[in-house]
Enzyme design. Structure first.
Site, PDB file in Angstrom:
ATOM      1  N   ASP A  75      49.569 -34.790 109.474  1.00 28.69           N
ATOM      2  CA  ASP A  75      50.152 -35.177 108.135  1.00 28.69           C
ATOM      3  C   ASP A  75      49.048 -34.427 107.025  1.00 28.69           C
ATOM      4  O   ASP A  75      49.457 -34.111 105.979  1.00 28.69           O
ATOM      5  CB  ASP A  75      50.022 -36.500 108.051  1.00 28.69           C
ATOM      6  CG  ASP A  75      51.270 -37.070 108.880  1.00 28.69           C
ATOM      7  OD1 ASP A  75      52.301 -36.429 108.904  1.00 28.69           O
ATOM      8  OD2 ASP A  75      51.084 -38.346 109.142  1.00 28.69           O
ATOM      9  N   GLY A  76      47.687 -34.536 107.452  1.00 24.95           N
ATOM     10  CA  GLY A  76      46.701 -33.849 106.712  1.00 24.95           C
ATOM     11  C   GLY A  76      47.240 -32.517 106.108  1.00 24.95           C
ATOM     12  O   GLY A  76      46.926 -32.009 104.927  1.00 24.95           O
ATOM     13  N   GLU A 114      49.330 -40.533  97.214  1.00 25.56           N
ATOM     14  CA  GLU A 114      48.672 -41.289  96.546  1.00 25.56           C
ATOM     15  C   GLU A 114      47.598 -40.827  95.978  1.00 25.56           C
ATOM     16  O   GLU A 114      46.826 -40.120  96.304  1.00 25.56           O
ATOM     17  CB  GLU A 114      48.465 -42.504  97.097  1.00 25.56           C
ATOM     18  CG  GLU A 114      47.331 -42.914  98.022  1.00 25.56           C
ATOM     19  CD  GLU A 114      47.523 -42.201  99.247  1.00 25.56           C
ATOM     20  OE1 GLU A 114      46.785 -41.170  99.819  1.00 25.56           O
ATOM     21  OE2 GLU A 114      48.205 -42.511 100.265  1.00 25.56           O
ATOM     22  N   ASP A 128      38.965 -54.319  94.210  1.00 26.43           N
ATOM     23  CA  ASP A 128      38.092 -53.239  94.588  1.00 26.43           C
ATOM     24  C   ASP A 128      38.596 -51.833  94.287  1.00 26.43           C
ATOM     25  O   ASP A 128      37.793 -50.758  94.482  1.00 26.43           O
ATOM     26  CB  ASP A 128      38.177 -53.306  96.117  1.00 26.43           C
ATOM     27  CG  ASP A 128      37.253 -54.310  96.574  1.00 26.43           C
ATOM     28  OD1 ASP A 128      36.730 -55.182  95.811  1.00 26.43           O
ATOM     29  OD2 ASP A 128      37.384 -54.710  97.991  1.00 26.43           O
ATOM     30  N   SER A 180      48.874 -47.307 100.776  1.00 26.62           N
ATOM     31  CA  SER A 180      49.397 -48.502  99.771  1.00 26.62           C
ATOM     32  C   SER A 180      49.995 -49.472 100.806  1.00 26.62           C
ATOM     33  O   SER A 180      50.122 -50.743 100.607  1.00 26.62           O
ATOM     34  CB  SER A 180      50.659 -47.616  98.635  1.00 26.62           C
ATOM     35  OG  SER A 180      51.635 -47.477  99.483  1.00 26.62           O
TER      36      SER A 180
END
Length: 305
Positions: free
Chosen positions: A78-79, A153, A182, A196
């Protein structure tokens, strides 16, 4: 002569080997093929001595990759797909993700399916799905300091992460809101199954024209995930000292000072993905994340004495 591209994770020997094999096969079919590594889409982390690593959104496209390219095969996890989307989205090149990593949530095929996938690509037997991307920008006194495309994101938090931050956030024309947490996440539907989700945000089906704001460990019970239309721009004003760190898609970021402004909007560059079969999002949720699996073991009825 038709053009194709290959983007691979050069850290994985198998990805490099398969990239050469695909190039040889496509070349034999009469295609012009360009290779590049996915690291070109990794924008670099900031550090105290070099707080900004800025490359313009349109400045990442590798040599040979342009709007005439029919497709690009991405070999990695995925990266690598996230990095590849930043490389080619400005050119509108569709990506076929082939999983050589771990999760492979964004990939379309596995290595053992590659021969059939190449046949479909050459024959043009596929569909193209568009996914929303974000343009993330950092301004300092109205001067553009940093920008990047984002498929999953944007995260803004303090270093270390376990410190309370305060944000003033303005979404579109609505009145600003204050959040103590945070950190915060602004996510696309594609990113709703990534960070998320771990922070308590909802899963959003791709194609729904929304974004979501997710506070990370908020200090108030009233601060929960918010879903809003993706045509609403977002301005974020941090009020922490001395600085916050912003990370985009987990592999790029810069420091954000109290007087800086983080601006996000839906990019006019969508990410395009090759689909070899009708895309069934619920099936992927089930296979990758275990969502909606039937209960294998069910309680048996026990007669009480």
């Amino acid at each position: 002569m038709p053009k194709a591209g290959i983007i691979y994770n050069d850290v994985k020997p198998i990805a490099k080997r398969v990239a050469i094999e695909i190039k040889d096969k496509l070349t034999a079919f009469g295609w012009e093929v360009f290779l590049t590594v996915g690291v070109g889409g990794m924008l670099g982390y900031s550090n105290p001595n070099s707080p900004v690593c800025h490359t313009p959104i349109d400045g990442l496209t590798p040599p040979g990759f342009d709007s005439e390219m029919k497709f690009a095969v991405v070999l990695g996890g995925d990266g690598t797909v996230l990095a590849a989307s930043r490389l080619v989205a400005p050119c509108g090149i569709p990506l076929l993700g082939v999983n050589t990593g771990h999760m492979g949530f964004l990939t379309e095929a596995y290595l053992n399916q590659l021969p059939q996938a190449i046949e479909k690509l050459v024959a043009g037997d596929y569909e193209i799905e568009e996914r929303t991307m974000l343009a993330v920008k950092v301004f300092r006194q109205d001067n553009l300091l940093w920008e990047a495309l984002c498929l999953n994101e944007m995260t803004l938090h303090r270093e270390p992460l376990t410190s309370m931050c305060h944000f003033e956030i303005a979404i579109g024309r609505h009145c600003p809101i204050d959040i103590a947490a945070d950190g915060i996440i602004i996510s696309t539907p594609t990113g709703s199954t990534a960070y998320s989700l771990s922070a308590g945000g909802p899963v959003i089906i791709p194609g729904v024209p929304v974004l979501q704001l997710v506070p990370i460990c908020p200090h108030s019970l009233a601060s929960r995930a918010l879903v809003f239309p993706n045509n609403e721009p977002v301005n974020i004003y941090p009020v922490n000292t001395p600085r916050l760190v912003m990370v985009v898609d987990g592999n790029a970021g810069c420091y954000v000072l109290p007087d800086d402004r983080v601006y996000l909007e839906r990019s006019h560059y969508p990410a395009k993905f090759v689909r070899l079969q009708p895309h069934e999002f619920f099936r992927i949720l089930r296979e990758k994340l275990g969502w909606g699996l039937p209960h294998i073991a069910k309680p048996t009825s026990v007669e009480l004495p």
